[in-house]
Design an enzyme around this catalytic site. Structure first.
Site, mmCIF file in Angstrom:
data_model
loop_
_atom_site.group_PDB
_atom_site.id
_atom_site.type_symbol
_atom_site.label_atom_id
_atom_site.label_comp_id
_atom_site.label_asym_id
_atom_site.label_seq_id
_atom_site.Cartn_x
_atom_site.Cartn_y
_atom_site.Cartn_z
ATOM 1 N N LYS A 37 0.890 -1.346 -0.053
ATOM 2 C CA LYS A 37 0.160 -0.079 0.235
ATOM 3 C C LYS A 37 0.857 1.189 0.056
ATOM 4 C CE LYS A 37 -4.360 -1.696 1.148
ATOM 5 N NZ LYS A 37 -5.818 -1.899 1.877
ATOM 6 N N LYS A 45 -3.617 -10.337 -6.107
ATOM 7 C CA LYS A 45 -5.027 -10.544 -5.502
ATOM 8 C C LYS A 45 -6.072 -9.719 -6.040
ATOM 9 C CE LYS A 45 -5.584 -8.083 -1.246
ATOM 10 N NZ LYS A 45 -6.585 -8.094 -0.136
ATOM 11 N N LYS A 47 -10.707 -4.578 -4.187
ATOM 12 C CA LYS A 47 -11.812 -3.886 -4.364
ATOM 13 C C LYS A 47 -11.408 -2.548 -4.658
ATOM 14 C CE LYS A 47 -13.586 -4.015 0.340
ATOM 15 N NZ LYS A 47 -12.156 -3.645 1.123
HETATM 16 N N1 AQP Z 1 -8.815 -11.608 -3.248
HETATM 17 C C1 AQP Z 1 -9.336 -12.088 -2.084
HETATM 18 N N2 AQP Z 1 -9.402 -13.350 -1.916
HETATM 19 C C2 AQP Z 1 -9.803 -13.840 -0.670
HETATM 20 N N3 AQP Z 1 -9.975 -13.174 0.396
HETATM 21 C C3 AQP Z 1 -9.684 -11.842 0.222
HETATM 22 N N4 AQP Z 1 -10.077 -10.779 0.968
HETATM 23 C C4 AQP Z 1 -9.568 -9.893 0.567
HETATM 24 N N5 AQP Z 1 -9.208 -9.737 -0.714
HETATM 25 C C5 AQP Z 1 -9.417 -11.299 -0.959
HETATM 26 C C6 AQP Z 1 -10.425 -11.102 2.604
HETATM 27 O O1 AQP Z 1 -11.655 -10.240 2.787
HETATM 28 C C7 AQP Z 1 -11.683 -9.636 3.955
HETATM 29 C C8 AQP Z 1 -11.909 -8.337 4.147
HETATM 30 O O2 AQP Z 1 -10.856 -7.463 3.451
HETATM 31 P P1 AQP Z 1 -10.478 -6.073 3.772
HETATM 32 O O3 AQP Z 1 -11.729 -5.049 3.134
HETATM 33 O O4 AQP Z 1 -10.447 -5.658 5.107
HETATM 34 O O5 AQP Z 1 -9.509 -5.471 3.374
HETATM 35 P P2 AQP Z 1 -8.260 -6.068 2.177
HETATM 36 O O6 AQP Z 1 -7.945 -7.475 2.765
HETATM 37 O O7 AQP Z 1 -7.351 -5.246 1.964
HETATM 38 O O8 AQP Z 1 -9.349 -6.393 1.272
HETATM 39 P P3 AQP Z 1 -9.436 -5.531 -0.362
HETATM 40 O O9 AQP Z 1 -10.595 -5.788 -1.091
HETATM 41 O O10 AQP Z 1 -7.876 -5.640 -1.281
HETATM 42 O O11 AQP Z 1 -9.391 -3.956 0.002
HETATM 43 P P4 AQP Z 1 -8.537 -2.721 -0.376
HETATM 44 O O12 AQP Z 1 -8.674 -2.755 -1.859
HETATM 45 O O13 AQP Z 1 -9.243 -1.472 0.181
HETATM 46 O O14 AQP Z 1 -7.324 -3.066 0.131
HETATM 47 C C9 AQP Z 1 -10.379 -10.179 4.649
HETATM 48 O O15 AQP Z 1 -10.360 -11.326 5.649
HETATM 49 C C10 AQP Z 1 -9.402 -10.428 3.546
HETATM 50 O O16 AQP Z 1 -8.358 -11.418 3.946
#
Ligand code: AQP
Length: 333
Positions: free
Chosen positions: A115, A197, A200
């Protein structure tokens, strides 16, 4: 006093619309746990501001995420559902944990490195501190089990270390939590880059399927998904793109990966991708309908949040009081 049921805690950031990755890796797995555990499901808005958010959009995302939790099958009668910023104890405990966490530990975190590279114009302390706040979220509720995707394992390990460190320095206070990572779907990959991965906040919307994408969009994104060099629908390390689609197909259709490989033998990628799109649409459509109904009933959603915050505050404020007492702060009079 021994707990009757073990405690589960998890959360998602309202940083955008939840993706199929968040759903298959995390949210979906929360639902069946509700019958066996005391589940606490949080909308982690304090975490989300480690990256710049537009205030009106953040408010909308948080409400929409609540509706998605409920539409996916989280029951406010069975579980505690709340917004992190409604419970001051999260920030209060995070400060105490900060003072027993070493900068080197946070510097090593993969998510921080990723990040930081992505948001080099906004390298704020919160971004680095994120895992400490996550430890606070978990430890406040004496959590036994944390259902997460694979990307969060390093953060969970830190939460375990901080719990043990505090317990050793003062006296047994925190439960040392275990992670619960699904065998299949723990890391759903981007449709445009199967080595990254699905996220969002990906700048390229073709990389992710949002849980609220309509069926045409889902089909279009699926058709555009990158594939591997040959035409075989086979799960293997050297076929990351097709393996990712097979994982999505299996989780959405209930057909095992091995059976899916047989089903699409010789079919070609076009037919396979359409079938993956169908399975995803069939999974998401009922959730989208319930989401729409829930979003039209803000009074109900607000009531869920009010009750959730009351329940969460009761547990969390007691833990903070206990921690502050052990640290040596004067008790409130
Ligand atoms: N690609 C993924 N596959 C499986 N699990 C995933 N998680 C996130 N991406 C994947 C799981 O979703 C939960 C919530 O995630 P989060 O919103 O707290 O933050 P993150 O992990 O940083 O998810 P994003 O989508 O990548 O958000 P942004 O883009 O805002 O950083 C967690 O349990 C995570 O493991």
């Amino acid at each position: 006093m021994e707990k009757v049921k073990k405690t589960v805690f998890s959360g998602i950031q309202p940083t955008g619309t939840v993706t199929l990755g968040n759903y298959l890796g995390a949210l979906r797995n929360w639902i069946p746990l509700q019958d066996e555990y005391d589940c606490i499901y949080c909308i982690v808005d304090l975490h989300s501001i480690t990256v710049r958010q537009e205030p009106a959009q953040l408010r909308h995302n948080a409400m929409s995420l609540l509706a998605l939790y409920l539409a996916s099958g989280i029951s406010p009668e069975k579980s505690t559902v709340f917004v992190q910023s409604h419970v001051p104890a999260h920030a209060e405990l995070a400060w105490a944990l900060d003072t027993i966490c070493y900068i080197g530990e946070l510097n090593r975190m993969t998510q921080f490195k990723d990040k930081s590279a992505k948001h080099s114009d906004n390298l704020n302390m919160g971004l680095m501190n994120y895992p400490v706040l996550m430890a606070s979220d978990i430890l406040l509720y004496s959590t036994d089990l944390v259902p997460i995707g694979k990307d969060q394992t390093q953060h969970l390990e830190l939460a375990r270390n901080l719990a043990e460190r505090f317990n050793n320095r003062y006296s047994p206070t925190f439960v040392v939590p275990e992670g619960f990572i699904p065998k299949l779907g723990a890391k759903i990959m981007s449709l445009q880059n199967p080595l990254a991965k699905m996220s969002k906040s990906d700048e390229n919307p073709n990389g992710f399927i949002s849980m609220l994408d309509d069926s045409d969009t889902i089909r279009r994104k699926m058709r555009r998904a990158v594939t591997d060099s040959d035409t075989e629908v086979r799960f293997s390390e050297d076929k990351p793109a097709i393996s990712n689609l097979l994982t999505i197909y299996s989780l959405c259709s209930g057909v095992s990966v091995a059976d899916a490989e047989k089903q699409f033998e010789g079919a070609g990628y076009g037919v396979f991708k359409d079938a993956v799109a169908d399975a995803v649409i069939a999974t998401l459509e009922p959730i989208q309908q319930r989401h729409k109904q829930l979003m039209a009933d803000k009074d109900y959603l607000n009531e869920v949040l009010k009750q959730g915050a009351e329940r969460a505050n009761r547990i969390a404020s007691k833990m903070v009081a206990k921690v502050y007492r052990k640290i040596g702060f004067l008790p409130k009079v």
